[in-house]
Each structure stands twice: as C-alpha cells, then as structure tokens.
Scaffold this motif. Structure first.
Motif, PDB file in Angstrom:
ATOM      1  N   MET A   1      29.618 -39.003 -15.823  1.00 20.34           N
ATOM      2  CA  MET A   1      30.519 -39.891 -15.090  1.00 20.34           C
ATOM      3  C   MET A   1      30.891 -41.061 -15.985  1.00 20.34           C
ATOM      4  O   MET A   1      30.077 -41.560 -16.740  1.00 20.34           O
ATOM      5  CB  MET A   1      29.823 -40.398 -13.829  1.00 20.34           C
ATOM      6  CG  MET A   1      30.684 -41.340 -13.014  1.00 20.34           C
ATOM      7  SD  MET A   1      29.839 -41.979 -11.553  1.00 20.34           S
ATOM      8  CE  MET A   1      28.850 -43.278 -12.242  1.00 20.34           C
ATOM      9  N   ASN A   2      32.095 -41.470 -15.924  1.00 16.58           N
ATOM     10  CA  ASN A   2      32.546 -42.649 -16.647  1.00 16.58           C
ATOM     11  C   ASN A   2      33.583 -43.306 -15.758  1.00 16.58           C
ATOM     12  O   ASN A   2      34.740 -42.941 -15.770  1.00 16.58           O
ATOM     13  CB  ASN A   2      33.157 -42.238 -17.986  1.00 16.58           C
ATOM     14  CG  ASN A   2      33.608 -43.439 -18.773  1.00 16.58           C
ATOM     15  OD1 ASN A   2      33.161 -44.566 -18.530  1.00 16.58           O
ATOM     16  ND2 ASN A   2      34.505 -43.215 -19.715  1.00 16.58           N
ATOM     17  N   ASP A 123      20.441 -40.970 -23.180  1.00 15.62           N
ATOM     18  CA  ASP A 123      20.900 -39.672 -23.637  1.00 15.62           C
ATOM     19  C   ASP A 123      22.129 -39.319 -22.807  1.00 15.62           C
ATOM     20  O   ASP A 123      22.037 -38.666 -21.783  1.00 15.62           O
ATOM     21  CB  ASP A 123      19.780 -38.652 -23.434  1.00 15.62           C
ATOM     22  CG  ASP A 123      20.157 -37.304 -24.003  1.00 15.62           C
ATOM     23  OD1 ASP A 123      21.150 -37.243 -24.751  1.00 15.62           O
ATOM     24  OD2 ASP A 123      19.471 -36.327 -23.688  1.00 15.62           O
ATOM     25  N   ALA A 124      23.283 -39.817 -23.277  1.00 12.91           N
ATOM     26  CA  ALA A 124      24.541 -39.635 -22.566  1.00 12.91           C
ATOM     27  C   ALA A 124      24.424 -40.010 -21.084  1.00 12.91           C
ATOM     28  O   ALA A 124      24.598 -39.166 -20.207  1.00 12.91           O
ATOM     29  CB  ALA A 124      25.024 -38.196 -22.709  1.00 12.91           C
ATOM     30  N   PRO A 125      24.068 -41.273 -20.806  1.00 12.65           N
ATOM     31  CA  PRO A 125      23.937 -41.664 -19.399  1.00 12.65           C
ATOM     32  C   PRO A 125      25.304 -41.712 -18.718  1.00 12.65           C
ATOM     33  O   PRO A 125      26.329 -41.822 -19.379  1.00 12.65           O
ATOM     34  CB  PRO A 125      23.350 -43.078 -19.496  1.00 12.65           C
ATOM     35  CG  PRO A 125      23.835 -43.605 -20.809  1.00 12.65           C
ATOM     36  CD  PRO A 125      23.915 -42.417 -21.730  1.00 12.65           C
ATOM     37  N   ASP A 126      25.279 -41.649 -17.394  1.00 12.45           N
ATOM     38  CA  ASP A 126      26.506 -41.893 -16.646  1.00 12.45           C
ATOM     39  C   ASP A 126      26.808 -43.382 -16.745  1.00 12.45           C
ATOM     40  O   ASP A 126      25.906 -44.195 -16.946  1.00 12.45           O
ATOM     41  CB  ASP A 126      26.317 -41.482 -15.191  1.00 12.45           C
ATOM     42  CG  ASP A 126      26.303 -39.974 -15.046  1.00 12.45           C
ATOM     43  OD1 ASP A 126      27.262 -39.343 -15.503  1.00 12.45           O
ATOM     44  OD2 ASP A 126      25.329 -39.427 -14.500  1.00 12.45           O
ATOM     45  N   ARG A 145      45.095 -43.247 -19.216  1.00 14.04           N
ATOM     46  CA  ARG A 145      44.080 -42.197 -19.315  1.00 14.04           C
ATOM     47  C   ARG A 145      43.639 -41.727 -17.947  1.00 14.04           C
ATOM     48  O   ARG A 145      42.475 -41.613 -17.670  1.00 14.04           O
ATOM     49  CB  ARG A 145      42.874 -42.704 -20.092  1.00 14.04           C
ATOM     50  CG  ARG A 145      43.190 -43.011 -21.523  1.00 14.04           C
ATOM     51  CD  ARG A 145      41.942 -43.179 -22.305  1.00 14.04           C
ATOM     52  NE  ARG A 145      41.044 -44.152 -21.707  1.00 14.04           N
ATOM     53  CZ  ARG A 145      39.872 -44.454 -22.220  1.00 14.04           C
ATOM     54  NH1 ARG A 145      39.448 -43.859 -23.281  1.00 14.04           N
ATOM     55  NH2 ARG A 145      39.107 -45.343 -21.640  1.00 14.04           N
TER      56      ARG A 145
ATOM     57  N   LYS B  42      38.218 -39.393 -25.514  1.00  9.73           N
ATOM     58  CA  LYS B  42      37.817 -39.092 -24.142  1.00  9.73           C
ATOM     59  C   LYS B  42      37.292 -37.657 -24.055  1.00  9.73           C
ATOM     60  O   LYS B  42      36.311 -37.376 -23.374  1.00  9.73           O
ATOM     61  CB  LYS B  42      38.996 -39.282 -23.191  1.00  9.73           C
ATOM     62  CG  LYS B  42      38.517 -39.282 -21.765  1.00  9.73           C
ATOM     63  CD  LYS B  42      39.590 -39.696 -20.796  1.00  9.73           C
ATOM     64  CE  LYS B  42      38.982 -39.805 -19.420  1.00  9.73           C
ATOM     65  NZ  LYS B  42      39.955 -39.793 -18.363  1.00  9.73           N
ATOM     66  N   TRP B  45      33.828 -37.536 -25.172  1.00 11.06           N
ATOM     67  CA  TRP B  45      32.940 -38.023 -24.117  1.00 11.06           C
ATOM     68  C   TRP B  45      32.588 -36.877 -23.177  1.00 11.06           C
ATOM     69  O   TRP B  45      31.456 -36.697 -22.771  1.00 11.06           O
ATOM     70  CB  TRP B  45      33.631 -39.153 -23.359  1.00 11.06           C
ATOM     71  CG  TRP B  45      32.859 -39.608 -22.162  1.00 11.06           C
ATOM     72  CD1 TRP B  45      32.947 -39.088 -20.893  1.00 11.06           C
ATOM     73  CD2 TRP B  45      31.870 -40.625 -22.098  1.00 11.06           C
ATOM     74  NE1 TRP B  45      32.082 -39.727 -20.056  1.00 11.06           N
ATOM     75  CE2 TRP B  45      31.401 -40.687 -20.770  1.00 11.06           C
ATOM     76  CE3 TRP B  45      31.340 -41.495 -23.038  1.00 11.06           C
ATOM     77  CZ2 TRP B  45      30.431 -41.577 -20.357  1.00 11.06           C
ATOM     78  CZ3 TRP B  45      30.369 -42.387 -22.607  1.00 11.06           C
ATOM     79  CH2 TRP B  45      29.918 -42.420 -21.292  1.00 11.06           C
ATOM     80  N   GLU B  47      32.341 -33.920 -23.862  1.00  6.58           N
ATOM     81  CA  GLU B  47      31.497 -32.896 -24.492  1.00  6.58           C
ATOM     82  C   GLU B  47      30.030 -33.312 -24.550  1.00  6.58           C
ATOM     83  O   GLU B  47      29.182 -32.524 -24.939  1.00  6.58           O
ATOM     84  CB  GLU B  47      32.001 -32.618 -25.911  1.00  6.58           C
ATOM     85  CG  GLU B  47      33.253 -31.754 -25.920  1.00  6.58           C
ATOM     86  CD  GLU B  47      33.896 -31.677 -27.286  1.00  6.58           C
ATOM     87  OE1 GLU B  47      35.033 -31.218 -27.362  1.00  6.58           O
ATOM     88  OE2 GLU B  47      33.242 -32.093 -28.262  1.00  6.58           O
ATOM     89  N   LEU B  48      29.765 -34.600 -24.198  1.00  9.13           N
ATOM     90  CA  LEU B  48      28.365 -35.052 -24.227  1.00  9.13           C
ATOM     91  C   LEU B  48      27.538 -34.236 -23.240  1.00  9.13           C
ATOM     92  O   LEU B  48      28.047 -33.771 -22.236  1.00  9.13           O
ATOM     93  CB  LEU B  48      28.302 -36.529 -23.841  1.00  9.13           C
ATOM     94  CG  LEU B  48      28.844 -37.517 -24.877  1.00  9.13           C
ATOM     95  CD1 LEU B  48      28.850 -38.919 -24.298  1.00  9.13           C
ATOM     96  CD2 LEU B  48      27.999 -37.480 -26.127  1.00  9.13           C
ATOM     97  N   PRO B  49      26.226 -34.091 -23.527  1.00  7.61           N
ATOM     98  CA  PRO B  49      25.427 -33.214 -22.678  1.00  7.61           C
ATOM     99  C   PRO B  49      25.344 -33.687 -21.224  1.00  7.61           C
ATOM    100  O   PRO B  49      25.782 -33.009 -20.324  1.00  7.61           O
ATOM    101  CB  PRO B  49      24.062 -33.214 -23.356  1.00  7.61           C
ATOM    102  CG  PRO B  49      24.063 -34.395 -24.268  1.00  7.61           C
ATOM    103  CD  PRO B  49      25.473 -34.640 -24.658  1.00  7.61           C
ATOM    104  N   GLY B  50      24.817 -34.904 -21.011  1.00  6.28           N
ATOM    105  CA  GLY B  50      24.731 -35.421 -19.649  1.00  6.28           C
ATOM    106  C   GLY B  50      23.780 -34.613 -18.784  1.00  6.28           C
ATOM    107  O   GLY B  50      23.279 -33.571 -19.185  1.00  6.28           O
ATOM    108  N   CYS B  91      28.922 -35.136 -17.980  1.00  9.79           N
ATOM    109  CA  CYS B  91      29.763 -36.291 -17.688  1.00  9.79           C
ATOM    110  C   CYS B  91      31.129 -35.840 -17.214  1.00  9.79           C
ATOM    111  O   CYS B  91      31.849 -35.178 -17.956  1.00  9.79           O
ATOM    112  CB  CYS B  91      29.944 -37.145 -18.933  1.00  9.79           C
ATOM    113  SG  CYS B  91      28.385 -37.780 -19.513  1.00  9.79           S
TER     114      CYS B  91
END
Lengths: 872, 92
Positions: A1-2, A123-126, A145, B42, B45, B47-50, B91
C-alpha cells in the motif's frame, strides 16, 4: 500500500491511522508513526498509550529529547507494537524488528529523503502518508499518478466551524478591535509569531517582546508564552495550563503549528502572515475553532508584501478546504522537482510550463502509461520517439483553475499504443513551401509526416526516420525527383515512392514507374485520391512482406530441423553444414545410401544466402550419358533425335541457387569434362548449341561410392574430384549412431501416423529393442519405411515386435547370432532379444518360451527379473 | 516534427506557428521523460515484495467500543479502504 490520507484539520486522520496500525499489529507486524515535532509526537504517544493500554498493546516513543525527558517511557526495542517518534526514528538505534506499516504524519513537514528513509527501515512496509494540505509536489505527482487516490476524509466527527479568516494590513494594535468580544467571553486566544527572537535581518518580532506587550494589553487576563527554546517539560506545562484555562491567551511561535489540540481556543492572530506558507497557515488556523464558539483568525501582513503573498492570504479567506488550499499552493509555488527532492518551487524544466502546458503533461502521463502497459521493460525505445513526435493535441492549454473537483481529470486524449506504433511515416519532398505545408496539413491526421525541400534533406530524413512512403515532386529546384527515387529505391529496405508531377510531364512519370516508382499523381493533387493511393500502396507492401516471411518460414523447415540426431557424428555434420552453408564453396557429400545426403544438401541451401532461389536436384544415375548431358545443360531444337524443341538445362534453371548432383560417381567421362568446365569457368553450351552461357550456381554433389578409389582406378577424373571435394561431409551410417534411433522412431511414428491417418501409437520396449539391435543396411530410409510399415500394420495400442517388417524381426532373432561383426551388439542385448522373441512367439506363455529357449522356467524367470532391474 | 527540426525551428522560427509547433514538440519530449521516470519508479514500488496483513479486526473492534463517540461514515469508509489495501499483497 502506498496511500495519501488527506483530510482537513480535525477530521480524524490520526484515528484512521491508529486503526490501520492496530490492524498491522494484530497481523504480527510493527507500525511506526513519524510526527514532525516533539510536542506532537508526545501528544500522539500519550493518546495512543491511553487508548491502547487497556487492549494490551505496548506503545513506545522515540524522540531526540528522550534522555532529558525521563517521564516518557523510552523506546523499547523488544516488544513495542507501535512506535511513535520524530525524525529521531530515522537514526541509529531504532532497530525495527518487523516494520509493516509506516505512517507519516503531516507530510509537508518532512523532506522527500526523510520519508524515504523511514520506509527503508522495514522490509517494503506499507505506507500511509497523512496531511491536511498535500504538498505541491505530491499533489502534482498525484494528479499525474492516479490511481493513487486521495481519501475523501472531508467530514469531521463533530461539526466544526471554520475560523473566519481575515487578512489585515499593518501591525498588531489594529487587531485589538477584536479584544472586547474576546475578553467578554474569556476565551483563550493564540497569538502567533514567525520567529522566537529578535532578528534585524528578517525584521521579525520577538515573541518574548510581543509576550510582554500582550500581557499588558490583555490585563487582567493571563498570557502564556511557548517557543522552541523552552525545554519540553516547560512547553508542556504552559500548554497544559492553556488547556485547563488557567492561561487565557498564548503567545507562541510555530512550535504549536501541528496537532496541538486546545478545544476552547477561538481567536488567533498571526503576525507577519506573509512569511508563512499556505499549508502552514492552514495548519495554524486549524488550532482554533475546535469548540462550539465562532472562531476568528486574523492574518496580519506587511502592506508592502508581494502580490503572491497577498494572494495567498486571500485564498485562506476564501476557502477552508485543505485540498483547494493545496491546489492554490501548487499554483502559487510550483510543484517542486518531481523527479528530484525539492518539494516546492519551479521544477528544473528546460522548456515546459507545468501550468500552461498542463494538457501536455496529461498527454505524456497517459502515453507513458500506455507504453509501460505494453512494454514494462521499455524494449521498444524507438516507439517513444514516435510517440513524442506524433500528432497529438498540442495546443497550449489554459492555466488550471483552483477547482478540486476537476483537478484529476485528464485533459488530452492520448494516442493508443497500437496507433502510435503502427502510424506510417510519410516523407513529402517538394521545393515549394506551400505545397509541402498544405500536404502536411492534409496528411497529418493519418500519418506521421516529415517534409524536405531537396534531395539532401530528404535523404537525411530517409536515413534517420526510415519513412514508409516518399512522396516527391518530379521537379525539385535544380534537381530531379527521379534522382531521389533512384537513390531511395537502391536502399536495402526501400520505401514506396510516389511521384507528383505537373500535367505536362506524365510521360516522365510513366518512365519513373518503369524504374520502380510505385505510382504517380498529377498536380494539383487531389488529397482524397492521394490518401487512397498511399493506403493501397502500404497494404500491398504489407501483404508482400507477409508473403515473404511465410515463404521464409516454410523454407526454414527443410533446414537442419528435418535431420534428426544428437549423436557425436551427427553433431559434427550439423556443425560443418552451418559453417559451409553461407559460402559459395562446392560441397561433396559422401555416405551410404539412405543416410540423408539430399537432406544435408537441402540444409546447406536453406541456410545459405541462396535460400530464396531454387534448389534443383538431379539424380545422375537415372539418366543415360546423353540424356544426363542434356538434362544438365539443356539442348537446342533438333540437337538429337527427339529434341523437338529447345530445353533449358538444370544449370540454367538453378541460376542464382543451388544444384544438387546425386550419385555423381555414376557420370561418364564426357559429361565429367563438361561438368568440370561448368564448375571451373561457370560457362557451358546447350547440347547442339553454339552460344556460350553463364550460370551462377552453387554445386553440391553426393555419392555413395568411394570417389577417391574411383579416381585411383581411373574411373573418375581427378581434376573434377578436386573441384568437387572442396568441403567434404560424410554422412554416418545409422548403425554407427544407434543412440539417435529412438529419437528418429518417435519422429517417424508421428509422421507416419499423420500421413496414413492412423492414431499415434507408441513403440513397445520390445519392438524398440528390436529396432535398436537391427543393423539397418538401408540406413534412415530403411528405418523410415520400417516404421511406416509398423504403423500401418499395427492394431494394438502399442506397436509390438510382430508389427515390424520380417527382415528386422528376423535379424534381431536367431540370425543375430550369425552376424559376425555386430560391434554394437553384446551378449546381454542378444540374450534379451532372444528372450523377447521367445515370449512373443509363445504369446507370453513363459513355460512355452522357456522350452523354446532350451532353459528352465525358473531360469527364464530369473533372467526376466534381471532384465527388469536393469531397465528400471 | 523531428527533434533536429524542432531545435532549429525554436531558435530560428520562420513563423509564430512554427515556433509554437517546435516548442510543443520539445515540451512533449521533456514531459515524456519526466513521466517515464515517475511511472517507472512507481512500477518499481509495485515490484517490492510486501506482505499481506490479514488480521481479523479484533483490536479495531475493541478500540471502537472503548471510544466515547462513534466514527462518521466517511471515517468508516476510509478505514475500510485502507484495510482492504493492507490485506492485499504485495504493495498495491
């Protein structure tokens, strides 16, 4: 999530974030909230702690002042589910165990890199970014975007009144008009200054001096002071007195800008308001009006302030919608550097204007999105150029108005990917500018159009842009369109040429067509007709291209693919073929009958540059001496009895291609002489003819006889032998590459089943063993025939030994024992074959089979068991 | 309009129309580049594991029952949207 969580001041963003954090914690992760100031971080910490302690969730706090403030629990790295902090969270010592959600409060207070750093901690947090007023950069990037969405958190939990904001010229005393109302209701007020201490340079007022002034003015009410130089506990003490009402008015700097919640404050005076950013003023204003009373915010500014500063204040007077304010901020301050780190200010654009070219940006956004959707790795770089130079709406669009409802609507209709990539390129060459421009305008809707005035200009476009069609005038000032056409048509992949000509020069245009120009149009040009002509020409060309490709595909199939084998000798053959094919060298293929000599010759042809031309095969043994000569070189009418008309020989037919002479060892001496000349000098005469002819032929010869031996015996001319034997390929017999047999069997089973309309059947292991054991004197040809026989004869689900031709069955049986030089066979194989045959002949009856083999049933049983073990 | 022509035309335009066309061509290239960088970032982003956060919502329920007020409709809808995102890996 972003996500960006946008909601007005007091709309409950923190509560939403808290629930997201709780969800994260319940899922077994940590959540962090980064607040811009210590006061705010502490306030969040206390609130969270109060709400979450009963739920058993531990909350930790980390700020830079943690060592001074012992009252606050320190960051506990062992167990906290939720960590609240300031920038201190980003630095050493904060070892997140398992950060799953990063919440960034008041986004505009952090730099781009600071935000990125927090996100990197996990580790790639939301990521959840909260703000009341999105920073210009985010707003802009967001508008571009999508679908990153702005959450519509506009309504607050309780109805709240927006402060009545009025910009006022001049100095503080003029705002004292508000004093009577304020004092009557005894509401706490906030007085805000931009700087805490005197600074001549900035001509800002000192909060301390101001505090003294207001203390006197508001007598008998009590006035407090908060600024950044105070210690946290001192700050908190003042704030808490302000909250509980023992302080009636507060003089403060921006330290209380965000998040400080004092429900009863309802008057705010902001001095030097022109120095603050719009977002900051909106934040400041959000500190009041949280109670039930009507609230007022007075924005004092220097009358000499710049127009943009005044405009900024007017925006605040007009609206209290954070989103609208952010848009105005974007308009007033610029979006920052979208690809860099600056959050406001003009982006480092060379030419474009983010506002007046907003339509172009939308177009670029949509185009890039389409490009990335089809080609995420951006392989087709050329397409960008075509997309950039394509004819899309390019009129500068008017500046965007501050209107949040329309802010995200795309304004340009982008080209579709297919349209972009398939748009044909037309080059118009004419020395008259009006004609060039007129044609360009007319054709631009459907094609990508380039123009040139002369041959040099045209050639440079041809080289760089590779147009599909060149539309040229016959007469170019001092030059001829015909010269251009000739140059262009000589290119390896020539574009289509269409000539434009005046009425009087039609003859010249017809002449041009003879030289390869596709068609001509007379001037004045009928645009509709021209368009139809171009479309038709392009269609014809595409069809032709497609045909060629199909032909090539078909011819490729008879290349090496048709030769089956993975064994060492075959790999060697393939390598030699690949190496020799591109050259013009004569090749001599030797090998037993049925080893695939003609296939090798075809492969050489297919892999050579002559692949598009003819491959002519002549089986020399099939003709008598005289007939062979006539077959190869042709004959004139009446050259011999029965020669009723002229005949074109194989050499002539194969001109430009490959001539394959099979069984070359069989030709007589007379023909050998002629052949030698035809190969050496590339000249020959037809039988009975006087004319010397030339043919460009690549010769491949084959024989199953030992040519060197024939030469030694004087039966074959040595000079011809040497001519032929430039490169020699020896096709290995099948018995020397038995490992290829299973592969071939599979291929032939499929082919034969298809050709004979039979279902595909697999080979039984017994039959396969039989086939492998056979020594195949007729080589692949014999194998192919044997498989076809088996496919046709078989009626069982698997092809058995009994379906094979008798010759194969017999040799692998008892007759095997009589084969002396069966190098590839061994005792085990022979025994296996005999046992299988015995079993088959006794229809699987083991007692019977043992009797036939002359062994006991027990022995047979043991042998079969061994056999199974070995196989498995 | 090819890049070279646009460069020439923006420096030595023969008409206002040509100047504007050249400018539009160059602006398009510039914006295209910006958009490529933004959107490629973007995409990275994404492609990040999440990891999906698949809690059942007990803690949220407890919190809401302890609050002295109830949430507004828009707060509810925003929370629902965010939770949907948190539950979806990676993500999104």
């Amino acid at each position: 999530m972003n996500r960006l969580l946008q909601g007005d001041v007091g709309s409950g963003k923190t509560l939403v974030a808290l629930e997201a954090m709780l969800h994260t914690v319940e899922s077994g992760w940590q959540a962090a909230l980064m607040a811009p100031t210590q006061i705010l971080a502490e306030q969040h910490y206390l609130n969270f702690h109060r709400l979450l302690a009963p739920l058993g969730i531990s909350v930790a706090l980390r700020t830079s002042a943690r060592s001074e403030n012992t009252a606050m629990p320190l960051f506990d790295k062992d167990a906290p589910g939720i960590i609240v902090g300031t920038h201190a969270l980003l630095y050493e010592g904060t070892n997140f165990q398992k950060l799953g959600l990063a919440v960034i409060d008041e986004q505009h207070k952090f730099g781009v890199l600071q935000r990125a750093k927090l996100i990197e901690q996990g580790d790639a947090p939301d990521v959840l970014v909260m703000t009341a007023t999105p920073i210009p950069r985010t707003l802009h990037a967001d508008a571009l975007r999508r679908p990153r969405c702005l959450d519509p958190l506009r309504k607050t939990g309780q109805p709240r009144r927006n402060p009545d904001s009025r910009p006022r010229h001049g100095q503080a005393p003029r705002s004292r008009r508000l004093r009577p109302q304020a004092t009557r209701q005894r509401p706490p007020g906030l007085h805000r200054l931009p700087l805490v201490e005197d600074s001549e340079k900035l001509s800002a007022k000192s909060a301390i001096a101001e505090f003294e002034k207001w203390k006197t003015l508001l007598e008998p009410h009590t006035v407090g002071l908060v600024h950044g130089r105070l210690k946290p506990e001192e700050k908190e003490a003042v704030m808490s007195r302000f909250r509980d009402g023992s302080i009636h008015a507060l003089v403060a700097t921006t330290v209380i800008e965000v998040g400080v919640d004092v429900p009863n404050a309802n008057i705010m005076v902001v001095e030097n308001a022109e120095r603050f950013g719009l977002a900051q003023l909106h934040q400041l204003r959000g500190r009041i009006g949280r109670g039930e009373h009507k609230s007022f915010c007075v924005l004092l500014h220097d009358p000499k302030a710049e127009d943009t500063a005044k405009e900024k204040l007017l925006v605040l007077e007009k609206t209290s919608d954070g989103f609208e304010i952010a848009e105005a901020d974007l308009r007033l301050r610029g979006p920052g550097d979208l690809v860099g780190t600056a959050q406001t200010g003009l982006p480092p654009l060379r030419l474009g204007d983010i506002f007046s070219d907003a339509g172009e940006m939308e177009f670029a956004r949509e185009s890039v999105r389409a490009v990335l959707a089809k080609d995420p790795r951006l392989h087709a770089a050329k397409i960008w150029r075509s997309a950039i130079s394509s004819n899309a709406p390019s009129e500068p669009s008017p500046p965007r108005q501050v209107d949040s409802s329309k802010s995200c609507q795309p304004q340009a209709v982008p080209l579709e990917w297919d349209e972009m990539s398939l748009r044909k390129i037309i080059l118009i060459v004419d020395d008259e500018k009006n004609t060039r421009d007129g044609l360009r305008d007319a054709l631009e809707d459907h094609f990508e159009v380039y123009v040139a005035a002369d041959i040099a200009g045209a050639m440079s476009v041809v080289e760089t842009e590779k147009p599909d069609v060149v539309l040229t005038d016959l007469r170019l000032a001092g030059e001829s369109g015909m010269d251009l056409a000739e140059k262009v048509l000589k290119l390896p992949k020539p574009p289509l040429c269409i000539m434009m000509t005046a009425y009087g020069s039609v003859d010249a245009a017809v002449e041009a067509m003879k030289r390869g120009v596709y068609d001509f149009v007379t001037k004045p040009v009928n645009i509709d007709r021209l368009e139809i002509l171009i479309q038709r020409a392009l269609r014809e060309r595409d069809t032709r291209k497609e045909n060629e490709e199909l032909k090539q595909q078909a011819s490729r199939r008879s290349g090496l693919e048709s030769m089956i084998g993975q064994s060492g000798p075959m790999v060697e053959v393939f390598d030699t073929i690949k190496q020799v094919a591109p050259s013009r060298a004569t090749v001599l293929i030797q090998g037993e009958t049925g080893t695939g000599k003609e296939l090798a010759a075809q492969a050489i042809h297919t892999l050579s540059p002559r692949a598009g031309k003819k491959f002519i095969a002549v089986h020399c043994k099939a003709f008598s001496a005289q007939l062979l000569e006539s077959e190869l070189f042709g004959h004139e009418r009446g050259a011999f009895t029965g020669a009723f008309e002229r005949r074109i020989g194989r050499f002539e037919q194969a001109n430009g291609g490959t001539l394959f002479l099979d069984e070359i060892g069989e030709i007589d001496e007379n023909t050998q002489v002629k052949l030698l000349r035809a190969i050496g000098e590339r000249t020959f005469e037809r039988v009975g003819g006087n004319q010397t002819l030339q043919a460009d032929v690549r010769l491949v010869a084959a024989t199953n006889r030992d040519l060197a031996k024939l030469v030694a015996e004087g039966k074959f001319r040595d000079d011809l032998y040497f001519r032929l034997n430039v490169v020699q390929i020896t096709m290995p017999p099948l018995r020397s590459r038995k490992e290829d047999i299973p592969l071939m069997v599979q291929a032939f089973l499929k082919d034969s089943a298809k050709e004979n309309s039979k279902p595909y059947r697999d080979m039984s292991p017994e039959a396969m063993a039989c086939i492998i054991n056979y020594d195949w004197p007729g080589n692949v040809r014999e194998l192919r025939a044997a498989i076809e026989h088996a496919v046709v004869m078989s009626g069982t689900p698997k092809i058995g030994v009994r379906d094979l031709p008798a010759s194969v069955r017999e040799q692998t049986g008892l007759s095997l024992l009589n084969t002396p030089a069966a190098g590839a066979l061994n005792l085990h194989q022979t025994e296996t074959a005999l046992i299988l045959r015995a079993l088959e002949e006794s229809a699987g009856n083991r007692t019977e089979a043992a009797k036939r083999l002359g062994i006991s049933r027990r022995t047979l049983h043991r042998r079969l068991k061994d056999l199974k073990t070995i196989r498995s | 309009m090819p890049f070279a022509e646009a460069l020439r035309a923006i420096h030595f335009p023969e008409s206002f129309h040509q100047r504007d066309a050249a400018r539009a061509r160059l602006v398009r290239e510039e914006f295209f580049g910006i958009q490529l960088i933004l959107q490629a970032r973007k995409a990275r982003w994404h492609e990040l594991p999440g990891a999906a956060k698949k809690a059942r919502g007990k803690l949220i329920a407890k919190l809401e029952s302890a609050l002295p007020f109830s949430l507004t409709a828009s707060q509810h809808s925003v929370i629902a949207e965010i939770l949907t995102d948190l539950r979806a890996p990676p993500c999104a």
